[in-house]
Scaffold this motif. Structure first.
Motif, PDB file in Angstrom:
ATOM      1  N   MET A   1       0.819  -1.213   0.000  1.00 11.42           N
ATOM      2  CA  MET A   1       0.000   0.000   0.000  1.00 11.42           C
ATOM      3  C   MET A   1       0.856   1.268   0.000  1.00 11.42           C
ATOM      4  O   MET A   1       0.426   2.304  -0.511  1.00 11.42           O
TER       5      MET A   1
ATOM      6  N   VAL B   1       1.381   2.087  -3.519  1.00 12.31           N
ATOM      7  CA  VAL B   1       0.149   2.655  -4.068  1.00 12.31           C
ATOM      8  C   VAL B   1       0.009   4.107  -3.610  1.00 12.31           C
ATOM      9  O   VAL B   1      -0.395   4.984  -4.388  1.00 12.31           O
TER      10      VAL B   1
ATOM     11  N   VAL C   1      -6.445   5.997  -0.453  1.00 11.39           N
ATOM     12  CA  VAL C   1      -5.401   5.032  -0.074  1.00 11.39           C
ATOM     13  C   VAL C   1      -5.142   5.083   1.430  1.00 11.39           C
ATOM     14  O   VAL C   1      -5.035   4.040   2.086  1.00 11.39           O
TER      15      VAL C   1
END
Length: 157
Positions: free
Chosen positions: A113, A116, A136
């Protein structure tokens, strides 16, 4: 002070899949960041206020710092997954292998993550909003308590 129990983390198909996904995603994210940098105007938003509107601007090269930082944190989280005894969770002590496995999985998910998040930062700086960064971050904030709950619930196994 009680010493934390150490758990040995061995290579598993799941861990290998996470690591391959991390490397592939890192390459894709950094290709995107470089392309975004090349498309960006010389001045881009570098900070967003509480309303989501940009309130500070700077040279487009400032896009790299948060992206590099998030990538480094992602690498550290992926590496940290091999040392579950170093994971510090509020109110939970890891006492069994199931808890350690959940902690390792949480670290790997958060590591991915982070990449991301780096892509979302570049995208939002390029387009002048914070929508993707907030999405996110919200997902990351939800991942943590869910895993902490399951780690806590498995404390007595």
């Amino acid at each position: 002070m009680m010493k934390k129990q150490k758990f040995e983390v061995r290579r598993t198909p799941e861990g290998t899949a996470f690591e391959i996904a991390f490397v592939v995603l890192a390459v894709l994210v950094w290709v995107y960041i470089v392309l975004a940098y090349n498309k960006a105007p010389e001045t881009i938003p570098t900070h967003f206020g509480p309303t989501g509107a940009p309130d500070a601007f700077g040279n487009k090269s400032r896009m790299f710092f948060p992206c590099i930082l998030m990538s480094i944190v992602g690498v550290c989280m992926m590496a940290g997954a091999y040392f579950p005894h170093t994971i510090n969770l509020p109110g939970v002590k890891m006492t069994n292998v199931r808890q350690a496995a959940l902690g390792v999985r949480m670290m790997r998910i958060l590591g991915v993550m982070m990449l991301v998040l780096a892509a979302a930062i570049a995208h939002d700086m390029l387009h002048g909003h914070v929508m993707f960064v907030l999405i996110v971050v919200a997902i990351m904030v939800l991942v943590c308590p869910v895993f902490i709950y399951f780690i806590y619930k498995n404390q007595w196994l």
